[in-house]
Each structure stands twice: as structure tokens, then as C-alpha cells.
Scaffold this active site. Structure first.
Site, PDB file in Angstrom:
ATOM      1  N   GLU A  15     -17.650   1.054 -25.290  1.00 48.17           N
ATOM      2  CA  GLU A  15     -17.309   1.578 -26.613  1.00 48.17           C
ATOM      3  C   GLU A  15     -18.254   1.065 -27.689  1.00 48.17           C
ATOM      4  OE1 GLU A  15     -13.379   1.675 -28.143  1.00 48.17           O
ATOM      5  OE2 GLU A  15     -12.419   1.737 -26.187  1.00 48.17           O
ATOM      6  N   GLU A  60       1.215   3.836   1.925  1.00 45.62           N
ATOM      7  CA  GLU A  60       1.881   4.230   3.159  1.00 45.62           C
ATOM      8  C   GLU A  60       3.137   3.390   3.402  1.00 45.62           C
ATOM      9  OE1 GLU A  60      -2.636   4.609   3.902  1.00 45.62           O
ATOM     10  OE2 GLU A  60      -1.245   3.419   2.678  1.00 45.62           O
ATOM     11  N   ARG A  66      -8.584   3.794 -22.666  1.00 44.42           N
ATOM     12  CA  ARG A  66      -8.658   2.356 -22.411  1.00 44.42           C
ATOM     13  C   ARG A  66      -7.699   1.956 -21.296  1.00 44.42           C
ATOM     14  NH1 ARG A  66      -8.484  -0.090 -28.576  1.00 44.42           N
ATOM     15  NH2 ARG A  66     -10.626   0.481 -29.175  1.00 44.42           N
ATOM     16  N   HIS A 123       0.848  -1.181   0.000  1.00 45.62           N
ATOM     17  CA  HIS A 123       0.000   0.000   0.000  1.00 45.62           C
ATOM     18  C   HIS A 123       0.890   1.239   0.000  1.00 45.62           C
ATOM     19  CE1 HIS A 123      -3.935  -1.986   1.621  1.00 45.62           C
ATOM     20  NE2 HIS A 123      -3.456  -2.576   0.545  1.00 45.62           N
ATOM     21  N   CYS A 180      -2.350  -0.434   7.399  1.00 45.58           N
ATOM     22  CA  CYS A 180      -1.418   0.698   7.322  1.00 45.58           C
ATOM     23  C   CYS A 180      -1.493   1.638   8.523  1.00 45.58           C
ATOM     24  CB  CYS A 180      -1.682   1.491   6.042  1.00 45.58           C
ATOM     25  SG  CYS A 180      -1.377   0.557   4.539  1.00 45.58           S
ATOM     26  N   GLY A 224     -21.803   0.294 -30.024  1.00 46.86           N
ATOM     27  CA  GLY A 224     -22.573   1.099 -30.951  1.00 46.86           C
ATOM     28  C   GLY A 224     -23.762   1.750 -30.268  1.00 46.86           C
ATOM     29  N   PRO A 225     -24.656   2.368 -31.073  1.00 44.41           N
ATOM     30  CA  PRO A 225     -25.762   3.133 -30.493  1.00 44.41           C
ATOM     31  C   PRO A 225     -26.733   2.294 -29.670  1.00 44.41           C
ATOM     32  CG  PRO A 225     -26.018   2.889 -32.867  1.00 44.41           C
ATOM     33  CD  PRO A 225     -24.630   2.447 -32.548  1.00 44.41           C
TER      34      PRO A 225
END
Length: 378
Positions: free
Chosen positions: A306, A60, A195, A58, A95, A308-309
Site C-alpha cells: 500500500e 477433509e 487487507r 484440515h 488426509c 507510495g509511488p
């Protein structure tokens, strides 16, 4: 008052640096959050680090190790961290107790942990040990950075961003379905960077059949996201570019309607490296809520659609989209498929609206970004 203002400016300066560090883990940490940490004493950085990947140190701990390599003693230091230090044992030790053990005297936090089961416990560990805690430093920026993590913890689904490219008249494609290339190379490079910022990219099978996209990161640096294809009838060809031997292609199909032919297609897709997963359907289509819940279980915090319509419209109609990233090219496409194809409203106030909108030039194109007003608050 002047002293308090100066202290606030100092805190915001170092928190902004912690946020910059945190961004280096983009696309690699899910389902964990993006976290950066800087250890400071009297204005001097003693150590810094960030969460680089799920299962690794992590932020920290990475910062403490960096300080040790530099030979710095962190006792009495201030830790700047954009997310509440954890107090529970997961893949790595907690942490908050580690910061206490190392003698850190003050911790400045960007935002609390959004997980309701653990939120506030790390802060309590620090306060019980006498550590001064300052909360909500650049909290809005901290929440935006970890919007995917917040969605996973609070709604059990990913943050959903719709990405599309249109002409000036809002058309995604010509009337014959052709859409390559509406935008220029600069926009396409930006799209590949997007992406890399997401854990998964989704399309419908129609896009696979018409465009055969690879959905990988090629024009910029970054890790490939999972590729997700919604394919009710398993029409995806085994030779499709979206399938590769990296094991990152998920083909989601409908539970209902399975037969011998569908089983044969599923076996053929599995043989070339795709994972075929059945998802409950609604009215002959995959249930998007079930789909998002499944992806959340797989650790997908940020999803970019991503498609189509039809697919984009389905997310908007169900009010499951959080963000829109739209590239607009200086072309007039004429008759064709629009961004809102398939959406039917009887009043203007029913149509999706965006907030926090911004425009910026990208090459010859314009990138339009905004949050859907229906998206729940972070």
C-alpha cells in the site's frame, strides 16, 4: 455423452461449494492453503468442512467430523476437495490415508499440491487403495484461490498485490503530498476487506511519516494482517499507529550502516512492540527479493503493498508484482505524484502491462484489477 456431461456438471457444482467453504479461511491459514471439502453420496451432502486456521483440522478431517456429528456413514461417498489431499505428517496427520480408512470411494480434486516434494503422493495413496480419483475440476479457480500458497511453494515468495488510489489523471497525491481522501467511504471499506484477505500489508517509512496509517482492518470483519514497514534508517516514530501491542508490526531495516544511533532507535521501537529485522540492502535501499524471501519464511503467502509511488514503482521495476488493485476516483488531481513516478522507460513496450483486466463500480469510484503480464503462471 449426456451422462458424462451431467456428471461433470455435478462435480463442478460441488467443487464450487468446496471452494466457497475454503474461502472462509482467508487470511487465517497461511502458510497453509485454503481448502474446503464436501462429502456427497447420491447427490446428498453427508458432511462438509474447511481448513479454518493454521494448526487446526484440515478440510477433509473437518468434513469427516461433520458427517460423524450428523450420524452419517461416509462409506462409498465422493469427496470434493479443491487441493490434493496430503499424504505427509505435518502439524496434523495426513488426509489421504484418512479418506481411505473411512471408506470414501471417489475423490474429486481441484488441483495437485504445488509443492514438488509432495505433489502426486496423496493421489497415489488414494489410487493404490482403489479409490477413484478425478482431477482438475475447476482447476483454474482452485489455482487462483491458492495463488499465495502456490507462490510460496514454487518461488519461495509471497503473491504480491499492489493497491493504490488515484484520481482520473493517475495521481496518487497532490503536489504537496496530500492524499486523504481521494476515494469515498465505500472504496475505503473495500480496501479494508482487501487487507483482511492478505497475510501482510507493506508500506515505506515515507507513508508512515506523512499519513501515520494504522494498516488494520476496521470497516469490515476480518483479522488484522501483519504490518510491514520498509525503513532503511529506522525513522519510524515509536508512537506511530502502525505499531501496537499485538506483535504484528515488522520494521525491516538495512543491515549495512548500523551505528549507535540506529541501535538506540531499534531498541526504542522494540520496546513499544515492533520487531526490527535487518535485511540486506542494494544501492541504499532494501533488497526487495531478500525482503520477500524473509516474509515467505515468516509464512506470508499473500502480501499487499500500500506504499507510495516510490515503493510501488520499485516492485514494478523489479517485476516482482503479480497483481494491481487500483481505485480510481472521479477527481482531477493536477500536478502531483503519479502511480509511475520514478519509472523511466525509453520505449512503450518496456512499460508494465496488465492482463485479465476487469473494472467494476465501487460507490462513486471504479476498481481496476488485473495481473501483471510479467507475473509467472500459476
Amino acid at each position: 455423452m449426456a451422462g458424462l456431461a451431467s456428471k461433470r456438471r455435478t462435480d463442478e457444482y460441488f467443487m464450487s461449494r468446496a471452494l466457497s467453504l475454503a474461502r472462509r479461511g482467508t487470511g487465517k491459514t497461511a502458510p497453509n492453503p485454503l481448502v474446503g471439502c464436501i462429502l456427497v453420496r447420491e447427490g446428498r451432502v453427508l458432511g462438509e468442512g474447511y481448513h479454518a486456521a493454521c494448526g487446526e483440522d484440515h478440510a477433509e478431517v473437518a468434513a469427516l467430523k461433520d458427517a460423524a456429528r450428523r450420524g452419517e456413514d461416509v462409506r462409498g461417498a465422493t469427496a470434493y476437495v479443491n487441493l490434493e489431499p496430503c499424504s505427509h505428517v505435518g502439524r496434523t496427520p495426513p488426509c489421504a490415508p484418512r479418506l481411505v480408512a473411512e471408506g470414501v470411494s471417489r475423490v474429486v480434486v481441484g488441483m495437485p499440491d504445488p509443492n514438488p516434494r509432495v505433489s502426486g503422493r496423496g493421489l497415489q495413496v488414494l489410487r493404490d487403495a482403489g479409490v477413484e480419483v478425478t482431477m482438475s475440476c475447476l482447476e483454474e479457480d482452485s489455482r487462483w484461490l491458492n495463488r499465495g500458497f502456490i507462490r510460496l511453494q514454487t518461488l519461495k515468495r509471497p503473491w504480491v498485490a499492489l493497491k493504490a488510489a488515484t484520481g482520473l489523471d493517475g495521481r496518487l497525491a497532490l503536489e504537496n503530498g496530500e492524499s486523504r481522501w481521494i476515494t469515498d467511504e465505500t472504496s475505503r471499506s473495500w480496501a479494508h476487506q482487501m487487507r483482511a484477505e492478505h497475510d501482510a500489508v507493506m508500506v515505506g517509512v515515507g507513508t508512515v511519516l506523512s499519513d501515520d496509517p494504522a494498516l488494520t482492518v476496521r470497516h469490515t470483519e476480518g483479522a488484522n494482517p501483519r504490518r510491514v514497514v520498509l525503513d532503511t534508517r529506522l525513522a519510524t516514530p515509536p508512537a506511530s499507529k502502525v505499531i501496537s501491542d499485538d506483535g504484528l508490526c515488522l520494521i525491516l531495516t538495512q543491515v549495512e550502516g548500523s551505528d549507535e544511533e540506529k541501535e538506540r532507535r531499534a531498541a526504542a521501537l522494540a520496546e513499544v512492540g515492533a520487531e526490527v529485522v535487518p535485511i540486506p540492502g542494494v544501492d541504499g535501499r532494501l533488497d526487495l527479493c531478500e525482503t520477500l524471501a524473509f516474509l515467505a519464511e515468516r509464512g506470508v503467502a499473500r502480501l499487499m503493498v500500500e506504499g507510495g509511488p516510490t515503493l510501488l514503482g520499485a516492485f514494478m521495476a523489479r517485476e516482482l508484482a503479480d497483481e494491481l488493485r487500483l481505485f480510481s476516483a472521479p477527481r482531477v488531481m493536477g500536478a502531483g505524484l503519479g502511480l509511475g513516478t520514478g519509472l523511466n522507460f525509453t520505449a512503450v513496450d518496456q512499460a508494465p502491462i496488465l492482463k485479465d483486466v476487469r473494472l467494476r463500480p465501487v460507490g462513486r469510484d471504479v476498481l481496476f484489477e488485473g495481473r501483471f503480464a510479467c507475473s509467472p503462471d500459476l
